[in-house]
Each structure stands twice: as structure tokens, then as C-alpha cells.
Design a protein around this motif. Structure first.
Motif, PDB file in Angstrom:
ATOM      1  N   PHE A   1       0.863  -1.174   0.000  1.00 33.80           N
ATOM      2  CA  PHE A   1       0.000   0.000   0.000  1.00 33.80           C
ATOM      3  C   PHE A   1       0.906   1.232   0.000  1.00 33.80           C
ATOM      4  O   PHE A   1       1.578   1.531   0.987  1.00 33.80           O
ATOM      5  N   LEU A   2       0.904   1.911  -1.129  1.00 32.30           N
ATOM      6  CA  LEU A   2       1.888   2.944  -1.433  1.00 32.30           C
ATOM      7  C   LEU A   2       1.285   4.341  -1.294  1.00 32.30           C
ATOM      8  O   LEU A   2       0.153   4.577  -1.721  1.00 32.30           O
ATOM      9  N   GLY A   3       2.058   5.240  -0.702  1.00 31.33           N
ATOM     10  CA  GLY A   3       1.673   6.644  -0.645  1.00 31.33           C
ATOM     11  C   GLY A   3       2.457   7.451  -1.663  1.00 31.33           C
ATOM     12  O   GLY A   3       3.459   6.993  -2.214  1.00 31.33           O
ATOM     13  N   ALA A   4       2.024   8.690  -1.912  1.00 24.32           N
ATOM     14  CA  ALA A   4       2.707   9.551  -2.882  1.00 24.32           C
ATOM     15  C   ALA A   4       2.332  11.000  -2.611  1.00 24.32           C
ATOM     16  O   ALA A   4       1.285  11.294  -2.036  1.00 24.32           O
ATOM     17  N   SER A   5       3.189  11.900  -3.059  1.00 27.07           N
ATOM     18  CA  SER A   5       2.881  13.330  -2.944  1.00 27.07           C
ATOM     19  C   SER A   5       2.142  13.828  -4.178  1.00 27.07           C
ATOM     20  O   SER A   5       1.606  14.938  -4.182  1.00 27.07           O
ATOM     21  N   GLY A   6       2.116  13.021  -5.232  1.00 26.37           N
ATOM     22  CA  GLY A   6       1.404  13.411  -6.428  1.00 26.37           C
ATOM     23  C   GLY A   6       1.463  12.330  -7.489  1.00 26.37           C
ATOM     24  O   GLY A   6       2.256  11.387  -7.396  1.00 26.37           O
TER      25      GLY A   6
ATOM     26  N   GLU B   1      -2.704  14.838 -10.954  1.00 25.27           N
ATOM     27  CA  GLU B   1      -1.945  15.636 -11.917  1.00 25.27           C
ATOM     28  C   GLU B   1      -1.006  16.628 -11.232  1.00 25.27           C
ATOM     29  O   GLU B   1      -0.841  17.761 -11.659  1.00 25.27           O
ATOM     30  N   HIS B   2      -0.397  16.149 -10.168  1.00 25.45           N
ATOM     31  CA  HIS B   2       0.566  16.963  -9.412  1.00 25.45           C
ATOM     32  C   HIS B   2       1.932  16.286  -9.466  1.00 25.45           C
ATOM     33  O   HIS B   2       2.074  15.133  -9.061  1.00 25.45           O
ATOM     34  N   LEU B   3       2.936  16.990  -9.968  1.00 24.20           N
ATOM     35  CA  LEU B   3       4.287  16.442 -10.082  1.00 24.20           C
ATOM     36  C   LEU B   3       5.168  16.933  -8.945  1.00 24.20           C
ATOM     37  O   LEU B   3       5.060  18.082  -8.512  1.00 24.20           O
TER      38      LEU B   3
ATOM     39  N   VAL C   1       3.957   8.126 -10.855  1.00 21.52           N
ATOM     40  CA  VAL C   1       3.794   8.409  -9.425  1.00 21.52           C
ATOM     41  C   VAL C   1       5.041   9.110  -8.891  1.00 21.52           C
ATOM     42  O   VAL C   1       6.170   8.731  -9.237  1.00 21.52           O
ATOM     43  N   PHE C   2       4.849  10.091  -7.991  1.00 13.91           N
ATOM     44  CA  PHE C   2       5.951  10.929  -7.530  1.00 13.91           C
ATOM     45  C   PHE C   2       5.930  11.123  -6.013  1.00 13.91           C
ATOM     46  O   PHE C   2       4.887  11.031  -5.376  1.00 13.91           O
TER      47      PHE C   2
END
Length: 255
Positions: A169-174, A212-214, A181-182
């Protein structure tokens, strides 16, 4: 100049320029190239920078990092609903990886009564599950990254290389429908990549503010993701991501 002052100066140059080079530092600080290389290696081990051939680059953009104590109180209802939906994928007897992050953290109370194995780098997940008697809890080692209260780096990567999980279960900032995924930190992205490689299926948990946030550090392409769980997503973004074979679950569809 003593070693501590020298490393402080290196960080100052790195923050200003975004990268440093061994010959330039050796000349500016009036020490040997070997000394500079040793300094950079030590600083990389501590997660302060990322080593490159002939120098180093910054691990994350200045000001891009936000502390989990802040993000935990943003979109809280959405994050809890996303986590609750993600928890329905987990079956007794399975092994799962829970990534650092303010959304993935919310999975913990929903799986605390299952007889499962949980591997994590998150100190906050550890706190949530340390008294859950049915859960076998495995903790990765590594460098503490205080913004996420998670462990990362080579020790964490080596831990994940030695295990296999049914789910990550992966998190991301954007995330970007086109680019993947970033997250905000290159070293943390490297650790996440090892988590992904250690799991049969990967489920990305992100609220709609991440769409759509990099950010600085790319974690993976959509080919590495099996499920995306979010609170809301636009039709065009959904279609683009589903074209890569990703199954998308939204909270409002499963109320």
C-alpha cells in the motif's frame, strides 16, 4: 576548517546550486578530493544528498517537504475513507507492506484485528499496530526522515529485498496520468521502488488533491501499479490511467 563546518558549507553550496562537484569543492575548501568524496559519502548515508558520478545533487527541492503532522489534518475524511476501502483488499493470512504517509497510516486501525503480517518503515504505523496482538509486525531499519516519520535508505531497502508481500500500500505526494507516481525526496523514492519490487500487487492510495501533481522524485510508471484508490478522479485522467491496466476504485462508488 573542521569536518562539521566543511559539511555545512557543502550543504550551503548544494542548496544554492542544486548540485556540487568534487574538484570544485576540493579547491574551494582547500582539502583533497578524497576528503570531499568521503564527506559526500557520509552525507549520502545520512540522507542529506544523493551521490552522483563526480559529485552530488540535492535529495529534494527546498521547501517541497511538508511534515506529516500537517498533512494528517488535511482531507482527513477522504483519507480515512480511502484507507478503509483499501483495507477490504486484505485477507487473513496475507502479508502486506504499508508505506509512509498520512493516507496509508489510516489503514492501520482497519486491519488491526486481522491475522496478518505487516511490514513497514513508518514509525506512526508501528505505533498504531504495536499492541495489535493478531498482527505480526516487522519494522524496516534505515535513516529517519522526519517529515514523514519514516525510515528510508540502504538499510530499509535491504530489509524489503528480504521479504515478499501480497500487497504494498503505497503513498505519494502526487501523480500524473502521463508520467506516473511521484514523491518529494529522491532517497525515499528509491526506497519505495524496492517496496514495489517486493510485493505481488501494489495499491496506490492518494486523495484527489494529488491528481496531476508532479514532485521532484519519480517513484514509478503506471506499469508498476495494480490498483489506485482515491476519493475522486476526472474522467479523462481515469481513462488515461486505466489504459495502463490499473484498476481504479473511488470512495463514492463503494459507499
Amino acid at each position: 576548517m573542521n569536518p562539521a563546518a566543511r559539511k555545512k558549507q557543502i550543504l550551503s553550496v548544494l542548496e544554492r546550486d542544486g548540485s556540487v562537484h568534487v574538484p570544485d569543492l576540493a579547491m574551494a575548501l582547500q582539502v583533497s578530493r578524497v576528503t570531499i568524496r568521503n564527506d559526500l559519502d557520509e552525507m549520502a548515508t545520512k540522507g542529506l544528498l544523493v551521490r552522483t558520478h563526480g559529485g552530488a545533487i540535492t535529495a529534494e527541492k527546498q521547501g517541497s517537504s511538508r511534515f506529516i503532522s500537517q498533512t494528517l489534518h488535511e482531507f482527513t475524511d477522504q483519507k480515512k475513507a480511502i484507507a478503509q476501502l483499501a483495507a477490504t483488499l486484505v485477507k487473513p493470512g496475507q502479508s502486506i507492506i504499508i508505506d509512509n504517509g498520512s493516507t496509508t497510516l489510516h489503514i492501520a486501525p482497519f486491519i488491526a484485528d486481522l491475522a496478518i503480517t505487516v511490514s513497514t518503515s513508518s514509525l506512526l504505523v508501528m505505533q498504531e499496530l504495536m499492541h495489535a496482538e493478531k498482527v505480526d509486525l516487522l519494522m524496516a531499519g534505515g535513516i529517519l526522515r522526519r517529515p514523514s516519520m519514516g525510515l528510508m535508505g540502504n538499510y530499509a531497502k535491504e530489509f524489503y529485498r528480504q521479504i515478499h508481500a501480497d500487497w504494498c500500500f503505497l503513498g505519494a505526494s502526487g501523480y500524473s496520468s502521463k508520467h506516473g507516481v511521484f514523491c518529494t525526496n529522491l532517497i525515499e523514492a528509491d526506497t519505495k521502488q524496492t517496496m514495489i519490487q517486493s510485493a505481488s500487487k501494489v495499491c496506490l492510495l492518494v486523495d484527489s488533491s494529488k491528481m496531476e501533481h508532479l514532485s521532484l522524485a519519480k517513484v514509478c510508471d503506471w506499469s508498476s501499479i495494480h490498483y489506485l484508490i482515491t476519493d475522486a478522479i476526472t474522467d479523462d485522467v481515469r481513462a488515461a490511467i486505466e489504459s495502463h491496466g490499473v484498476k481504479i476504485l473511488t470512495v463514492d462508488e463503494h459507499v
